[in-house]
Every structure is written in C-alpha cells, then in structure tokens.
Design an enzyme around this catalytic site. Sequence first.
Site, PDB file in Angstrom:
ATOM      1  N   LYS A   1       0.353  16.850  -8.292  1.00 59.64           N
ATOM      2  CA  LYS A   1       0.679  16.180  -9.571  1.00 59.64           C
ATOM      3  C   LYS A   1       0.184  14.739  -9.557  1.00 59.64           C
ATOM      4  O   LYS A   1      -0.102  14.159 -10.612  1.00 59.64           O
ATOM      5  CB  LYS A   1       2.173  16.286  -9.892  1.00 59.64           C
ATOM      6  CG  LYS A   1       3.130  15.599  -8.916  1.00 59.64           C
ATOM      7  CD  LYS A   1       3.376  14.144  -9.189  1.00 59.64           C
ATOM      8  CE  LYS A   1       4.119  13.476  -8.049  1.00 59.64           C
ATOM      9  NZ  LYS A   1       4.305  12.026  -8.223  1.00 59.64           N
TER      10      LYS A   1
ATOM     11  N   THR B   1       5.239  12.040 -13.868  1.00 61.21           N
ATOM     12  CA  THR B   1       4.199  11.152 -13.342  1.00 61.21           C
ATOM     13  C   THR B   1       3.044  10.970 -14.325  1.00 61.21           C
ATOM     14  O   THR B   1       2.390   9.938 -14.319  1.00 61.21           O
ATOM     15  CB  THR B   1       3.704  11.692 -11.978  1.00 61.21           C
ATOM     16  OG1 THR B   1       4.825  12.142 -11.236  1.00 61.21           O
ATOM     17  CG2 THR B   1       3.010  10.624 -11.186  1.00 61.21           C
TER      18      THR B   1
ATOM     19  N   GLU C   1      -0.917   7.764  -3.703  1.00 65.15           N
ATOM     20  CA  GLU C   1      -1.162   8.953  -2.884  1.00 65.15           C
ATOM     21  C   GLU C   1      -2.269   9.856  -3.438  1.00 65.15           C
ATOM     22  O   GLU C   1      -2.952  10.557  -2.704  1.00 65.15           O
ATOM     23  CB  GLU C   1       0.132   9.768  -2.757  1.00 65.15           C
ATOM     24  CG  GLU C   1       1.243   9.093  -1.953  1.00 65.15           C
ATOM     25  CD  GLU C   1       0.977   9.132  -0.459  1.00 65.15           C
ATOM     26  OE1 GLU C   1      -0.192   8.986  -0.053  1.00 65.15           O
ATOM     27  OE2 GLU C   1       1.947   9.299   0.294  1.00 65.15           O
TER      28      GLU C   1
HETATM   29  N1  LIG Z   1       8.253   5.251  -4.757  1.00 64.65           N
HETATM   30  C1  LIG Z   1       8.635   6.369  -5.388  1.00 64.65           C
HETATM   31  O1  LIG Z   1       9.095   6.308  -6.532  1.00 64.65           O
HETATM   32  C2  LIG Z   1       8.528   7.685  -4.704  1.00 64.65           C
HETATM   33  C3  LIG Z   1       7.740   7.867  -3.588  1.00 64.65           C
HETATM   34  N2  LIG Z   1       7.620   9.097  -3.028  1.00 64.65           N
HETATM   35  C4  LIG Z   1       6.759   9.307  -1.885  1.00 64.65           C
HETATM   36  O2  LIG Z   1       7.253   8.604  -0.764  1.00 64.65           O
HETATM   37  C5  LIG Z   1       6.194   8.282   0.115  1.00 64.65           C
HETATM   38  C6  LIG Z   1       6.324   6.829   0.484  1.00 64.65           C
HETATM   39  O3  LIG Z   1       6.135   6.089  -0.707  1.00 64.65           O
HETATM   40  P1  LIG Z   1       6.846   4.707  -1.019  1.00 64.65           P
HETATM   41  O4  LIG Z   1       8.051   4.512  -0.193  1.00 64.65           O
HETATM   42  O5  LIG Z   1       6.973   4.615  -2.476  1.00 64.65           O
HETATM   43  O6  LIG Z   1       5.706   3.715  -0.528  1.00 64.65           O
HETATM   44  P2  LIG Z   1       5.811   2.176  -0.214  1.00 64.65           P
HETATM   45  O7  LIG Z   1       4.430   1.644  -0.296  1.00 64.65           O
HETATM   46  O8  LIG Z   1       6.848   1.544  -1.047  1.00 64.65           O
HETATM   47  O9  LIG Z   1       6.333   2.123   1.284  1.00 64.65           O
HETATM   48  C7  LIG Z   1       5.674   2.746   2.333  1.00 64.65           C
HETATM   49  C8  LIG Z   1       6.387   2.360   3.597  1.00 64.65           C
HETATM   50  O10 LIG Z   1       5.838   3.098   4.672  1.00 64.65           O
HETATM   51  C9  LIG Z   1       5.662   2.222   5.749  1.00 64.65           C
HETATM   52  N3  LIG Z   1       4.607   2.724   6.610  1.00 64.65           N
HETATM   53  C10 LIG Z   1       3.296   2.864   6.315  1.00 64.65           C
HETATM   54  N4  LIG Z   1       2.647   3.349   7.383  1.00 64.65           N
HETATM   55  C11 LIG Z   1       3.563   3.511   8.355  1.00 64.65           C
HETATM   56  C12 LIG Z   1       3.499   3.947   9.698  1.00 64.65           C
HETATM   57  N5  LIG Z   1       2.364   4.337  10.251  1.00 64.65           N
HETATM   58  N6  LIG Z   1       4.630   3.956  10.409  1.00 64.65           N
HETATM   59  C13 LIG Z   1       5.794   3.574   9.873  1.00 64.65           C
HETATM   60  N7  LIG Z   1       5.929   3.142   8.598  1.00 64.65           N
HETATM   61  C14 LIG Z   1       4.817   3.107   7.861  1.00 64.65           C
HETATM   62  C15 LIG Z   1       5.297   0.878   5.124  1.00 64.65           C
HETATM   63  O11 LIG Z   1       5.558  -0.170   6.028  1.00 64.65           O
HETATM   64  C16 LIG Z   1       6.217   0.869   3.919  1.00 64.65           C
HETATM   65  O12 LIG Z   1       7.476   0.351   4.271  1.00 64.65           O
HETATM   66  C17 LIG Z   1       4.897   8.601  -0.652  1.00 64.65           C
HETATM   67  O13 LIG Z   1       4.352   9.788  -0.165  1.00 64.65           O
HETATM   68  C18 LIG Z   1       5.342   8.770  -2.085  1.00 64.65           C
HETATM   69  O14 LIG Z   1       4.549   9.696  -2.795  1.00 64.65           O
HETATM   70  C19 LIG Z   1       8.297  10.165  -3.508  1.00 64.65           C
HETATM   71  C20 LIG Z   1       9.105  10.042  -4.599  1.00 64.65           C
HETATM   72  C21 LIG Z   1       9.288   8.791  -5.288  1.00 64.65           C
HETATM   73  O1  LIG Z   2       6.447  10.680  -6.921  1.00 65.27           O
HETATM   74  C1  LIG Z   2       6.822   9.917  -7.778  1.00 65.27           C
HETATM   75  C2  LIG Z   2       7.661  10.356  -8.910  1.00 65.27           C
HETATM   76  O2  LIG Z   2       8.233  11.606  -8.664  1.00 65.27           O
HETATM   77  C3  LIG Z   2       6.385   8.507  -7.766  1.00 65.27           C
HETATM   78  O3  LIG Z   2       5.168   8.445  -8.402  1.00 65.27           O
HETATM   79  P1  LIG Z   2       4.099   7.356  -7.984  1.00 65.27           P
HETATM   80  O4  LIG Z   2       3.839   7.509  -6.497  1.00 65.27           O
HETATM   81  O5  LIG Z   2       2.918   7.662  -8.827  1.00 65.27           O
HETATM   82  O6  LIG Z   2       4.683   6.010  -8.293  1.00 65.27           O
END
Ligand SMILES: NC(=O)C1=CN([C@@H]2O[C@H](COP(=O)(O)OP(=O)(O)OC[C@H]3O[C@@H](n4cnc5c(N)ncnc54)[C@H](O)[C@@H]3O)[C@@H](O)[C@H]2O)C=CC1
Ligand SMILES: O=C(CO)COP(=O)(O)O
Length: 315
Positions: free
Chosen positions: A181, A238, A266
Amino acid sequence: MSVSILGGGAFGTALAVAIGQQRPVTIWARNPETLLSTRQSPRLPGVSLPDAVTVNPNLKAALGADVILFSMPMQSLTGFAEQIEDGLTGKALVACCKGIDLNTLRGPTDILAQQWPDATAAVLTGPSFAVDIANGLPTALTLACRDDQLGIKMQEQLSTRALRLYRTVDVTGAELGGALKNVIAIACGACIGQGLGDSARAALMTRGFAEIARLAQHLGADPSTLAGLSGFGDLVLTCTSEKSRNYRFGQALGRGETFDDDTTVEGVKTAAAVTALARKLSLEMPICEAVQNVSQGASVTETIQSLLNRPLKEE
Ligand SMILES: NC(=O)C1=CN([C@@H]2O[C@H](COP(=O)(O)OP(=O)(O)OC[C@H]3O[C@@H](n4cnc5c(N)ncnc54)[C@H](O)[C@@H]3O)[C@@H](O)[C@H]2O)C=CC1
Ligand SMILES: O=C(CO)COP(=O)(O)O
C-alpha cells in the site's frame, strides 16, 4: 506476558504510549538520550511516555521480554537482527515494519524467522498513523500470527481501549498488504501532486489494489485478508491522507519538489523490491513499476502517459 518495543521512532513510541496506558512496557531505542531525558521521541514531538513505560537503553535486557516488537524501518531490520547473538527461543517476535527487504526480497517475518527459528514471528500492521495512536484516537490493527493460540494471547496483551487488534493466521497477506500500500500511496500522491484529480486517484487505488492482490494471492495470501484492515484499510488511509509520508513523498514527486531525505518513506525501496519480485514471478505490476521508475528520476508526466497507453483489457 512481558512486552518490549525495539525502536524509538514515531511508531515504536506511539505503541509504547498506547500499551503503557494499560500495562507495563519497555522501550529500547538506538539513540535513547532524548527519550530518557524528556520521555518524548524527536520523531513524535509533544507526546510523553506514560509512567508505565520503562526506557531501557540495554538491548539485552529488552530482549528478555516474552513479546518483542520490532519497530524500525524495513531496510534496517536484517542488519539489526544479525547483530543480536541471543537465540530468543520461545519468544514472540512481532514485526511492526511495512516493506520488503531489497536484498533478499523477503518480508519482515521471514527475516525474523530465519534469524530466530526457535521463536514465533508475527506481524502487527494496518491503518494507523503514529500520531493518532499516541493521541489515544480509536484505531484498529491486524495482528497476524500463524500460531493462533499465541495470537490470541498477544491480541489480549497488546489491545487497549482505543487500540483494537483483530487477529489472523494469514501472515503473508497481512504483511504484503501493508508493504505494497505504501507503493500505491506514492503513486496516488504523485497523481494529486500533478493535479490529475480524485477520479484518477480512485483508479490508481483500485488498480493498485488489484496489483497487491495479484502478488499476494500468488504467494498464498487469503483474499479476505487483503480486503481487511491490513490491505484495503491501510490502502485507503495512506492513499488519501497528507499525514502519510509515502503520500507526501509522491505529492512532492508530482509537483517536482524535493523531499526531506531524513523522513522514513518505506514505499521507495519496496517499489524496487516488488518490481524485482514481480519480474522473478512473471507477474504484471505496472503501477508498482511506474513508482519504481519515477522514484529513480523518470518523468512523472511521461510515466503516467505510458500507464494510460497500455493496451485496453478486461477488468
Ligand atoms: N509512523 C507511522 O505512522 C507508522 C509507521 N509504521 C511502520 O513502522 C516502521 C518504523 O517507522 P517509524 O517509526 O514511523 O519511523 P521513524 O523514522 O519515525 O523511526 C525509525 C526509528 O528506527 C530507528 N532505527 C533505524 N535503523 C535502526 C537500526 N538499525 N537499529 C535500531 N534502530 C534503528 C531510528 O533510530 C528511529 O528511531 C516503518 O516500517 C513504518 O512503515 C507502521 C504504522 C504507522
Ligand atoms: O503505515 C502508515 C499508516 O498505516 C503510515 O504511513 P506512512 O509511513 O506513509 O506515514
């Protein structure tokens, strides 16, 4: 069941805030300084961790929990997992990342299962922005675990009054819906960024959903999973919200603007991975391939024209 979250970014912190409203939870972060000193993540400003959340900078200690949530970007997962020497025998490992690993073309649960064959790998996915979860807004997610008894226990442990988890054993479907997605959201962002309108976006969402289903069903996914929260639900969220980083990245492409390199998007690497996977499996995925091309610098206008010029076909 004790719970640890690995990753102090937006999603890991939001999950800690939500789960910490109801039970103790540990969060480990690679750079824990700000979390330790302010109890806020720089990726989720303005939201404080509740008292029930322990920030533990010791990874080994965090790995002692019964349920471990991996909340880092998809392309970091393999490298992160490989540096951990513990066997994690008997533990439940829940991937919270959405994507396909570009080097191996595997999803997150495969990566966890390969590294820790004596643990159970699961995935938590579905429509949710971190900021919504952190603010206690109602959210429904999918927890996919092949061991349904363990899935039931985790569903009870991780659900809260606002964060409602549905359960499935279809890990493949849940994982691929969440990964793909993001690619379609980039396409939709580019479409709106180019000024092509809501009707064109609806066409991209629908034909994008057909591509997701084509790949996922080829790999054994249940169509009902794709029609659920982790597929259709997350696609809708999304592709239609400017809160999405993938959508905003697409908008920037469509407008010919630059986008902040430090933002987690991503769908870019997933587009490359899915294009490679589709070629390997001889599947047609023109929208994903178009996103891969424009992410690599191809003209958005010409790419859209070539999508529109494809031979007419049956729906
Ligand atoms: N932000 C959102 O609304 C949502 C995010 N996700 C998924 O969650 C996953 C993480 O995304 P976010 O937290 O939003 O990203 P973000 O960019 O806010 O945070 C990523 C975190 O991972 C850490 N990180 C990166 N490489 C690392 C490593 N090698 N070892 C340890 N820590 C590491 C970074 O330091 C950072 O704290 C993604 O796959 C995203 O698709 C899923 C649902 C909602
Ligand atoms: O996975 C997400 C919503 O379900 C967050 O979307 P984005 O990574 O595009 O911000």
